[in-house]
Design an enzyme around this catalytic site. Structure first.
Site, PDB file in Angstrom:
ATOM      1  CG  HIS A   1     -63.826  38.054  38.654  1.00  0.00           C
ATOM      2  ND1 HIS A   1     -65.013  37.933  37.951  1.00  0.00           N
ATOM      3  CD2 HIS A   1     -63.261  36.722  38.175  1.00  0.00           C
ATOM      4  CE1 HIS A   1     -65.156  36.985  37.442  1.00  0.00           C
ATOM      5  NE2 HIS A   1     -64.101  36.174  37.434  1.00  0.00           N
TER       6      HIS A   1
ATOM      7  CG  HIS B   1     -58.568  38.829  40.436  1.00  0.00           C
ATOM      8  ND1 HIS B   1     -59.288  38.615  39.237  1.00  0.00           N
ATOM      9  CD2 HIS B   1     -58.327  37.423  41.127  1.00  0.00           C
ATOM     10  CE1 HIS B   1     -59.408  37.268  39.202  1.00  0.00           C
ATOM     11  NE2 HIS B   1     -58.951  36.495  40.392  1.00  0.00           N
TER      12      HIS B   1
ATOM     13  CE  LYS C   1     -60.859  30.252  33.494  1.00  0.00           C
ATOM     14  NZ  LYS C   1     -61.135  29.398  34.890  1.00  0.00           N
TER      15      LYS C   1
HETATM   16  N1  ARG Z   1     -56.982  32.322  40.562  1.00  0.00           N
HETATM   17  C1  ARG Z   1     -57.829  32.257  41.716  1.00  0.00           C
HETATM   18  C2  ARG Z   1     -59.102  33.009  41.299  1.00  0.00           C
HETATM   19  O1  ARG Z   1     -59.146  34.017  40.478  1.00  0.00           O
HETATM   20  C3  ARG Z   1     -57.505  32.768  43.151  1.00  0.00           C
HETATM   21  C4  ARG Z   1     -56.156  32.053  43.656  1.00  0.00           C
HETATM   22  C5  ARG Z   1     -56.294  32.412  45.189  1.00  0.00           C
HETATM   23  N2  ARG Z   1     -55.034  31.466  45.613  1.00  0.00           N
HETATM   24  C6  ARG Z   1     -55.240  30.020  46.115  1.00  0.00           C
HETATM   25  N3  ARG Z   1     -54.249  29.675  46.635  1.00  0.00           N
HETATM   26  N4  ARG Z   1     -56.304  29.619  45.699  1.00  0.00           N
HETATM   27  O2  ARG Z   1     -60.316  32.740  41.799  1.00  0.00           O
END
Ligand code: ARG
Length: 568
Positions: free
Chosen positions: A130, A133, A127
């Site tokens: 962003h 991140h 994906k």
């Molecule tokens: N993968 C998620 C995203 O890109 C972020 C995860 C963050 N951590 C969690 N425990 N929710 O939006």
């Protein structure tokens, strides 16, 4: 090193018999420097002492014992008690502590015995990346180091988005006409390309969408072929991510992504059910109703039985509690997920779990204006490459202007300067503020930037190389008495408090702000006072001071993740 503020609180506590916290918010800087270095306002003590604040100040003055401290006097002035530091005693205390503690200056055992989980970075495989991140990576990595410095046991977890319907698309696309070679060559961008192209295809061709769905069903049913494909995508991408993290100097204790909770969700679901807070919607989805708290329901199972991000969030929290017994769980995730985290915490509260009170959503604002030559940011790698390329241009410019040392390896320098620029651009303001990104601004060698911190440190190291000693023996601390010199010593003493404050607010920017103040104090000192050639006594004392400034600056930069360079 005990900070001067803490010392004052301790002295007052010893003098009065009251707990040091009684004086917690009473210590401040006096309005005029002639009055001393610290002022303690006694008004709020009137109740506890049942006395007139003026009398309290006068009594405390009589009782407080300054023996063996760097304070030369404590004077009552009306309702205030003003403390003055003795120049030489202060310099001795600070510089000797820094020299002894070295890389551990600013560290403490404040959090000893406590575990803190830092959930950060957490990009999604196949994906788009962003820029959020990147922020999560930079802020999270810094908090990890800050808590570690304070004696906590930090556990860094990458909650990788490695499960979800996107894998159905990627697998369908790959089975059709994918190239293993292309995937191995650039796993992150190739997976993303498969996903994006297949998504487009689905818009025209409903059959393609069905195919992707069936692949994801196969995956969830642990079909061998689907699992093989999935692990190939995951493992190749992960290896690539690790390389990128290495460039940033970031590491994780665990890469327990969303897929890790596949076999833990049913258990989590049952605990929610047992708590009696599960409700079912008309179409058969299962959820925690949060209407009473003004929030939409936290959906744990769709009508077709599929689990969600939320289900994995709860499973992960229960697993972390059980496995690590943390005192604190930090989730470094952007503001757009605020509602998700509020729902999550409220759900845990409804389950009557203490865990709910240990969770902090360390949120942060958007990034504006970050683009690279390739256009809008889709890959973290592009950002780092762009930073290094732009830093190289800057380095060439500064070399031509004679501002940099000749003969330094330019490519390695460009990589470090680029990364320092990105990190400080992110960590220089409070995290909840939006960040605007301007390469020109971030890469300046003067002003509040990463390269500026690196440059200042290299200058300190240069002075020490020229001096030929880092630690002159038995320096005469009374030489460190000019206002700018004294101000630098005081700035150095403030470092441990800045680190503590950064942890208290989960705000690495407190350390950045501190480092800018420190470099300002250093520059003021250095432009006014000669170090080498200042005459024997002065020179020795000043070299000791420069050396201490280098230690504090480098330690602070390490906590932020800014590469520390010896020369540039
Ligand atoms: N993968 C998620 C995203 O890109 C972020 C995860 C963050 N951590 C969690 N425990 N929710 O939006």
């Amino acid at each position: 090193m005990e900070s001067f503020e803490k010392m004052i609180k301790r002295l007052l506590s010893e003098a009065s018999g009251l707990a040091p916290e009684t004086f917690a918010s009473l210590v401040s800087a006096p309005p005029k420097p002639e009055m001393g270095d610290y002022a303690v306002g006694c008004f709020p003590l009137a109740k506890a002492f049942r006395k007139d604040p003026k009398k309290i100040a006068a009594d405390l003055k009589e009782k407080v014992d300054l023996g063996g401290t760097p304070f030369s006097s404590a004077e009552a002035a009306g309702p205030y008690l003003n403390f003055r530091l003795d120049d030489a005693a202060m310099a001795r205390l600070v510089l000797e502590a820094i020299r002894q503690e070295g890389e551990r200056f600013g560290h403490s055992d404040f959090g000893a015995g406590k575990t803190v989980i830092v959930d950060f970075s957490s990009p999604n495989i196949a994906k788009p990346f962003h820029i959020g991140h990147l922020r999560s990576t930079v802020i999270g990595a810094s908090l990890y180091k800050i808590y570690g410095a304070l004696g906590y046991k930090p556990i860094g977890i990458n909650h990788l988005g490695d499960w979800g319907t996107q894998f159905g698309m990627v697998m369908a696309a790959f089975e059709e006409d994918g190239s293993k070679e292309a995937l191995e060559k650039s796993p992150i961008s190739y997976s993303l390309k498969l996903y994006v192209d297949y998504n487009k295809k689905c818009e025209l061709d409903p059959q393609a969408r069905e195919l992707a769905k069936s692949w994801f069903v196969r995956l969830e049913e642990k079909d061998a072929k689907a699992l093989d494909l999935w692990s190939m995508f995951r493992d190749l991408s992960l290896r690539k991510f690790e390389k990128i993290y290495e460039r940033l100097g970031v590491g994780f204790d665990y890469y327990t992504g969303e897929s890790f909770y596949n076999d833990k969700m049913e258990g989590a679901f049952q605990r929610v059910e047992k708590a009696g807070i599960l409700s079912r919607s008309e179409d058969g989805a299962e959820m925690i109703d949060l209407d009473d708290y003004g929030m939409p329901p936290f959906i744990l199972k769709k009508s077709d039985g599929a689990t969600l991000y939320a289900t994995r969030e709860i499973a992960a929290a229960l697993y972390r509690e059980e496995t690590y017994s943390p005192s604190l769980l930090l989730y470094v995730v952007g503001t757009p997920q605020e509602l998700h985290f509020r729902q999550f915490v409220q759900s845990l509260k409804l389950m009557k779990l203490d865990l709910a009170d240990k969770i902090v959503h360390v949120k942060f604002g958007h990034v504006h204006g970050m683009s690279t030559r390739k256009g809008e940011v889709v890959l973290l790698e592009d950002v780092l490459d762009e930073a290094a390329a732009k830093a190289l241009e800057k380095i060439e410019e500064n070399l031509a202007a004679g501002k940099l040392e000749q003969g330094v390896e330019k490519m390695a320098l460009a990589e470090s300067v680029g990364i320092g620029a990105i990190i400080i651009n992110d960590l220089k303001h409070r995290r909840e503020r939006d960040v605007s990104f301007d390469w020109e601004q971030a890469l300046r060698f003067d002003g509040e930037t990463g390269p500026y911190l690196q440059y200042s440190l290299a200058r300190v190291k240069g002075i020490l190389r020229k001096a030929g000693v880092e630690h002159p023996s038995s320096p005469d601390y009374s030489q460190l008495c000019e206002p700018e010199t004294r101000a630098l010593v005081r700035a150095l003493a403030d470092f441990p408090a800045a680190v503590e404050k950064a942890a208290r607010d989960n705000e690495p920017s407190h350390v950045t702000t501190y480092l800018f103040d420190l470099t300002k104090a250093f520059n003021l000192f250095y432009t006014r006072h000669r170090v080498i050639g200042a005459g024997k006594e002065k020179e020795g004392a000043r070299i000791g001071l420069v050396s201490a400034a280098g230690v504090a600056l480098a330690n602070g930069m390490r906590l932020l993740g800014v590469p520390v360079l010896e020369r540039m």
